[in-house]
Scaffold this motif. Structure first.
Motif, PDB file in Angstrom:
ATOM      1  N   ALA A  17      -5.039  -1.521 -10.121  1.00 59.31           N
ATOM      2  CA  ALA A  17      -5.008  -0.048 -10.128  1.00 59.31           C
ATOM      3  C   ALA A  17      -3.595   0.463 -10.402  1.00 59.31           C
ATOM      4  CB  ALA A  17      -5.523   0.491  -8.794  1.00 59.31           C
ATOM      5  N   LEU A  18      -2.601  -0.204  -9.833  1.00 54.14           N
ATOM      6  CA  LEU A  18      -1.210   0.201 -10.038  1.00 54.14           C
ATOM      7  C   LEU A  18      -0.800   0.020 -11.495  1.00 54.14           C
ATOM      8  CD1 LEU A  18       1.498   1.102  -8.769  1.00 54.14           C
ATOM      9  CD2 LEU A  18       2.020  -1.309  -8.476  1.00 54.14           C
ATOM     10  N   PHE A  44       2.263   1.641  -3.485  1.00 55.78           N
ATOM     11  CA  PHE A  44       1.164   2.058  -4.358  1.00 55.78           C
ATOM     12  C   PHE A  44       0.887   3.558  -4.210  1.00 55.78           C
ATOM     13  CE2 PHE A  44      -3.385   2.969  -4.830  1.00 55.78           C
ATOM     14  CZ  PHE A  44      -3.562   2.646  -6.154  1.00 55.78           C
ATOM     15  N   GLN A  45       0.815   4.036  -2.963  1.00 50.71           N
ATOM     16  CA  GLN A  45       0.587   5.475  -2.700  1.00 50.71           C
ATOM     17  C   GLN A  45       1.660   6.325  -3.366  1.00 50.71           C
ATOM     18  OE1 GLN A  45       0.505   6.663   1.410  1.00 50.71           O
ATOM     19  NE2 GLN A  45      -1.172   5.270   1.883  1.00 50.71           N
ATOM     20  N   GLU A  91       0.821  -1.219   0.000  1.00 50.78           N
ATOM     21  CA  GLU A  91       0.000   0.000   0.000  1.00 50.78           C
ATOM     22  C   GLU A  91       0.847   1.256   0.000  1.00 50.78           C
ATOM     23  OE1 GLU A  91      -2.677  -0.640   3.280  1.00 50.78           O
ATOM     24  OE2 GLU A  91      -3.865  -2.097   2.139  1.00 50.78           O
ATOM     25  N   TYR A 147       2.849   9.262 -10.652  1.00 53.17           N
ATOM     26  CA  TYR A 147       2.686   8.799 -12.027  1.00 53.17           C
ATOM     27  C   TYR A 147       2.279   9.879 -13.018  1.00 53.17           C
ATOM     28  CZ  TYR A 147      -2.316   8.254 -13.190  1.00 53.17           C
ATOM     29  OH  TYR A 147      -3.612   8.483 -13.543  1.00 53.17           O
ATOM     30  N   GLU A 148       1.645  10.955 -12.576  1.00 49.61           N
ATOM     31  CA  GLU A 148       1.296  12.044 -13.508  1.00 49.61           C
ATOM     32  C   GLU A 148       2.318  13.184 -13.474  1.00 49.61           C
ATOM     33  OE1 GLU A 148      -0.846  12.113 -15.828  1.00 49.61           O
ATOM     34  OE2 GLU A 148      -2.797  11.339 -15.269  1.00 49.61           O
ATOM     35  N   HIS A 177      -0.630   3.751 -18.332  1.00 48.32           N
ATOM     36  CA  HIS A 177      -1.404   4.852 -18.911  1.00 48.32           C
ATOM     37  C   HIS A 177      -0.585   5.652 -19.926  1.00 48.32           C
ATOM     38  CE1 HIS A 177      -3.784   8.823 -18.181  1.00 48.32           C
ATOM     39  NE2 HIS A 177      -4.165   8.233 -19.281  1.00 48.32           N
ATOM     40  N   SER A 214       1.370   6.278  -7.104  1.00 44.04           N
ATOM     41  CA  SER A 214       0.177   7.066  -7.465  1.00 44.04           C
ATOM     42  C   SER A 214       0.472   8.564  -7.407  1.00 44.04           C
ATOM     43  CB  SER A 214      -0.988   6.741  -6.521  1.00 44.04           C
ATOM     44  OG  SER A 214      -1.412   5.418  -6.718  1.00 44.04           O
ATOM     45  N   ASP A 215       1.238   8.982  -6.398  1.00 43.60           N
ATOM     46  CA  ASP A 215       1.636  10.396  -6.294  1.00 43.60           C
ATOM     47  C   ASP A 215       2.495  10.811  -7.485  1.00 43.60           C
ATOM     48  OD1 ASP A 215       0.373  10.543  -3.838  1.00 43.60           O
ATOM     49  OD2 ASP A 215       2.222  10.524  -2.648  1.00 43.60           O
ATOM     50  N   ASP A 263      -2.731  -0.145 -14.094  1.00 47.99           N
ATOM     51  CA  ASP A 263      -3.474   0.849 -14.894  1.00 47.99           C
ATOM     52  C   ASP A 263      -2.741   2.175 -14.929  1.00 47.99           C
ATOM     53  OD1 ASP A 263      -5.509  -0.800 -15.629  1.00 47.99           O
ATOM     54  OD2 ASP A 263      -6.992   0.014 -14.226  1.00 47.99           O
ATOM     55  N   ARG A 264      -2.291   2.628 -13.775  1.00 44.50           N
ATOM     56  CA  ARG A 264      -1.574   3.916 -13.705  1.00 44.50           C
ATOM     57  C   ARG A 264      -0.268   3.847 -14.493  1.00 44.50           C
ATOM     58  NH1 ARG A 264      -4.839   3.897  -9.558  1.00 44.50           N
ATOM     59  NH2 ARG A 264      -5.425   5.795  -8.430  1.00 44.50           N
TER      60      ARG A 264
END
Length: 137
Positions: A108-109, A73-74, A70, A80-81, A115, A77-78, A111-112
């Protein structure tokens, strides 16, 4: 191999003035867990504020516990964009469930990550394995 290519790209990025960090994934997860236990997670994340390229090496060599999964993943997620990420792995995405345990989190990971991704697949024999075997014979 994959690690050498990732390292070479990181080296070139540094030469071009791009702030770069290289982490073995298992080491990063250990650091994340330590920061979390010590209530230093936000401070740890700030270390990456100016970093533009992050190389995560050897994804999947060591499975994580739920907490480690987790936290990683966080972090991804922070990033990836806002940052460029290079990940090396010997596993196909379909096998990442074995590493991240939770199938929804894994999905979800992935997918990010895919992308905006360019995916390079290496096939053929491992140079290190071939070299090691030739020394045994």
């Amino acid at each position: 191999g994959k690690t050498h290519l990732a390292s070479a790209l990181g080296y070139k990025a540094c030469q071009e003035g791009i702030e770069t960090r290289f982490w073995r994934v298992s080491d990063l997860v250990l650091e994340l867990e330590k920061a979390w236990k010590e209530n230093q997670l936000e401070r740890f994340k700030k270390k990456f504020n100016r970093v533009q390229l992050i190389i995560l090496d050897e994804m999947g060599y060591v499975p994580f516990n739920k907490n480690g999964s987790e936290l990683l993943f966080q972090l991804i997620s922070d990033w990836y964009e806002t940052k460029s990420i290079i990940i090396t792995s010997n596993l196909e995405f379909s096998s990442w469930n074995k590493v991240f345990i939770d199938p929804r989190l894994t999905s979800a990971l992935v997918d990010r990550l895919i992308h905006h991704a360019h995916i390079l697949t290496f096939t053929g024999e491992s140079y290190r394995l071939k070299n090691a075997l030739s020394k045994i014979e």
